[in-house]
Write a protein that holds these residues in place. Structure first.
Motif, PDB file in Angstrom:
ATOM      1  N   ARG A  16      -5.279  19.417 -23.543  1.00  0.00           N
ATOM      2  CA  ARG A  16      -6.160  19.244 -22.367  1.00  0.00           C
ATOM      3  C   ARG A  16      -5.411  19.448 -21.058  1.00  0.00           C
ATOM      4  O   ARG A  16      -5.949  19.981 -20.101  1.00  0.00           O
ATOM      5  N   GLU A  17      -4.159  19.003 -21.015  1.00  0.00           N
ATOM      6  CA  GLU A  17      -3.368  19.174 -19.785  1.00  0.00           C
ATOM      7  C   GLU A  17      -3.046  20.664 -19.577  1.00  0.00           C
ATOM      8  O   GLU A  17      -3.117  21.158 -18.452  1.00  0.00           O
ATOM      9  N   PHE A  18      -2.742  21.359 -20.677  1.00  0.00           N
ATOM     10  CA  PHE A  18      -2.513  22.809 -20.540  1.00  0.00           C
ATOM     11  C   PHE A  18      -3.800  23.525 -20.154  1.00  0.00           C
ATOM     12  O   PHE A  18      -3.783  24.482 -19.372  1.00  0.00           O
ATOM     13  N   GLU A  49       1.414  21.209 -11.608  1.00  0.00           N
ATOM     14  CA  GLU A  49       1.444  19.773 -11.894  1.00  0.00           C
ATOM     15  C   GLU A  49       0.926  19.481 -13.293  1.00  0.00           C
ATOM     16  O   GLU A  49       1.454  18.622 -14.005  1.00  0.00           O
ATOM     17  N   GLU A  50      -0.124  20.205 -13.683  1.00  0.00           N
ATOM     18  CA  GLU A  50      -0.718  19.988 -15.014  1.00  0.00           C
ATOM     19  C   GLU A  50       0.240  20.387 -16.126  1.00  0.00           C
ATOM     20  O   GLU A  50       0.292  19.733 -17.167  1.00  0.00           O
ATOM     21  N   VAL A  51       0.998  21.454 -15.897  1.00  0.00           N
ATOM     22  CA  VAL A  51       2.031  21.826 -16.880  1.00  0.00           C
ATOM     23  C   VAL A  51       3.029  20.672 -16.991  1.00  0.00           C
ATOM     24  O   VAL A  51       3.459  20.310 -18.100  1.00  0.00           O
ATOM     25  N   GLY A  52       3.351  20.062 -15.859  1.00  0.00           N
ATOM     26  CA  GLY A  52       4.243  18.893 -15.853  1.00  0.00           C
ATOM     27  C   GLY A  52       3.688  17.748 -16.682  1.00  0.00           C
ATOM     28  O   GLY A  52       4.425  17.092 -17.423  1.00  0.00           O
ATOM     29  N   HIS A  53       2.370  17.519 -16.588  1.00  0.00           N
ATOM     30  CA  HIS A  53       1.738  16.452 -17.376  1.00  0.00           C
ATOM     31  C   HIS A  53       1.861  16.757 -18.873  1.00  0.00           C
ATOM     32  O   HIS A  53       2.197  15.884 -19.670  1.00  0.00           O
ATOM     33  N   ALA A  54       1.553  18.019 -19.220  1.00  0.00           N
ATOM     34  CA  ALA A  54       1.624  18.415 -20.637  1.00  0.00           C
ATOM     35  C   ALA A  54       3.046  18.229 -21.159  1.00  0.00           C
ATOM     36  O   ALA A  54       3.258  17.685 -22.247  1.00  0.00           O
ATOM     37  N   HIS A  93     -13.546  17.928 -14.599  1.00  0.00           N
ATOM     38  CA  HIS A  93     -12.485  18.005 -15.608  1.00  0.00           C
ATOM     39  C   HIS A  93     -11.565  16.794 -15.523  1.00  0.00           C
ATOM     40  O   HIS A  93     -11.194  16.214 -16.551  1.00  0.00           O
ATOM     41  N   GLU A  94     -11.202  16.390 -14.317  1.00  0.00           N
ATOM     42  CA  GLU A  94     -10.330  15.217 -14.161  1.00  0.00           C
ATOM     43  C   GLU A  94     -11.009  13.941 -14.670  1.00  0.00           C
ATOM     44  O   GLU A  94     -10.361  13.081 -15.264  1.00  0.00           O
ATOM     45  N   GLN A  95     -12.317  13.829 -14.447  1.00  0.00           N
ATOM     46  CA  GLN A  95     -13.031  12.646 -14.955  1.00  0.00           C
ATOM     47  C   GLN A  95     -13.027  12.625 -16.484  1.00  0.00           C
ATOM     48  O   GLN A  95     -12.885  11.574 -17.107  1.00  0.00           O
ATOM     49  N   GLU A 126      -1.838   8.144 -12.286  1.00  0.00           N
ATOM     50  CA  GLU A 126      -1.967   9.538 -11.840  1.00  0.00           C
ATOM     51  C   GLU A 126      -3.442   9.958 -11.774  1.00  0.00           C
ATOM     52  O   GLU A 126      -3.853  10.666 -10.857  1.00  0.00           O
ATOM     53  N   GLN A 127      -4.242   9.519 -12.744  1.00  0.00           N
ATOM     54  CA  GLN A 127      -5.657   9.914 -12.765  1.00  0.00           C
ATOM     55  C   GLN A 127      -6.427   9.349 -11.566  1.00  0.00           C
ATOM     56  O   GLN A 127      -7.346   9.996 -11.065  1.00  0.00           O
ATOM     57  N   VAL A 128      -6.031   8.166 -11.107  1.00  0.00           N
ATOM     58  CA  VAL A 128      -6.678   7.608  -9.907  1.00  0.00           C
ATOM     59  C   VAL A 128      -6.447   8.567  -8.737  1.00  0.00           C
ATOM     60  O   VAL A 128      -7.366   8.923  -7.994  1.00  0.00           O
ATOM     61  N   GLU A 129      -5.215   9.030  -8.608  1.00  0.00           N
ATOM     62  CA  GLU A 129      -4.840   9.950  -7.539  1.00  0.00           C
ATOM     63  C   GLU A 129      -5.567  11.306  -7.689  1.00  0.00           C
ATOM     64  O   GLU A 129      -6.086  11.859  -6.726  1.00  0.00           O
ATOM     65  N   GLU A 130      -5.602  11.817  -8.921  1.00  0.00           N
ATOM     66  CA  GLU A 130      -6.231  13.134  -9.171  1.00  0.00           C
ATOM     67  C   GLU A 130      -7.721  13.100  -8.826  1.00  0.00           C
ATOM     68  O   GLU A 130      -8.240  14.004  -8.176  1.00  0.00           O
ATOM     69  N   GLU A 131      -8.393  12.049  -9.266  1.00  0.00           N
ATOM     70  CA  GLU A 131      -9.833  11.955  -8.993  1.00  0.00           C
ATOM     71  C   GLU A 131     -10.077  11.753  -7.501  1.00  0.00           C
ATOM     72  O   GLU A 131     -11.023  12.301  -6.942  1.00  0.00           O
TER      73      GLU A 131
HETATM   74 MG    MG Z   1      -3.329  16.123 -15.717  1.00  0.00          MG
END
Ligand code: MG
Length: 166
Positions: A16-18, A49-54, A93-95, A126-131
């Motif tokens: 999902r992160e990728f 950033e998402e690659v970093g999460h993955a 997607h972030e939600q 991180e998800q709080v920040e992303e949303e």
């Molecule tokens: Mg992410």
């Protein structure tokens, strides 16, 4: 002992992160195509950033002695109706990601797997920040509506985003 069900759930989360990285890169291409380079640059940073999460999860699964199994990444949409529609899709997607992170956390609690719980604390924050970021841009795009001046101002502002660590 690293529970099998948790390994599977984390492998799915890596996918999902990728996918998020791929989706945001596709949005970067869309913004380039409609001559909004600041929006494009913002999406490019977001994609990285998402690659970093993955990779954070990839490393975690390996460190726990688990097995990373990479899954197929589906093709993201290439076209969006408007900048607003693109950011609404990003927020949705972030939600979705937040819901899955919460589900995996619940699984880690059920399995009494403390290291995964601790690792997921970072993702929950991180998800709080992303949303927050995505919904703020959605709201600003709604304010701007069809006014080109407002859109160009936002483009300049979003273009000033610097690369972040993760
Ligand atoms: Mg992410």
């Amino acid at each position: 002992m690293f529970p099998e069900a948790l390994q599977e759930a984390l492998n799915e989360q890596i996918q999902r992160e990728f996918y998020a990285a791929y989706l945001y890169l596709s949005m970067a291409a869309y913004f380039e195509a409609i001559n909004l380079p600041g929006f494009a640059s913002w999406m490019r940073h977001q994609s990285e950033e998402e690659v970093g999460h993955a990779m954070r999860l990839f490393n975690f699964v390996n460190d726990r002695g688990g097995r990373v199994i990479l899954q197929a990444i589906e093709q993201p949409p290439a076209e969006f109706e408007s900048p607003l529609a693109a950011f609404e899709a990003a927020l949705a997607h972030e939600q979705r990601v937040t819901r899955h992170i919460n589900d995996i956390y619940e699984l880690a609690v059920r399995e009494n797997d403390y290291p995964t719980q601790v690792e997921l604390h970072w993702f929950i924050t991180e998800q709080v920040e992303e949303e927050h970021m995505a919904s703020q841009i959605v709201e600003q795009l709604r304010m701007v509506g069809d006014q080109p001046v407002g859109l160009l101002m936002m483009d300049k502002m979003l273009g000033e985003r610097e690369g972040e660590e993760e």
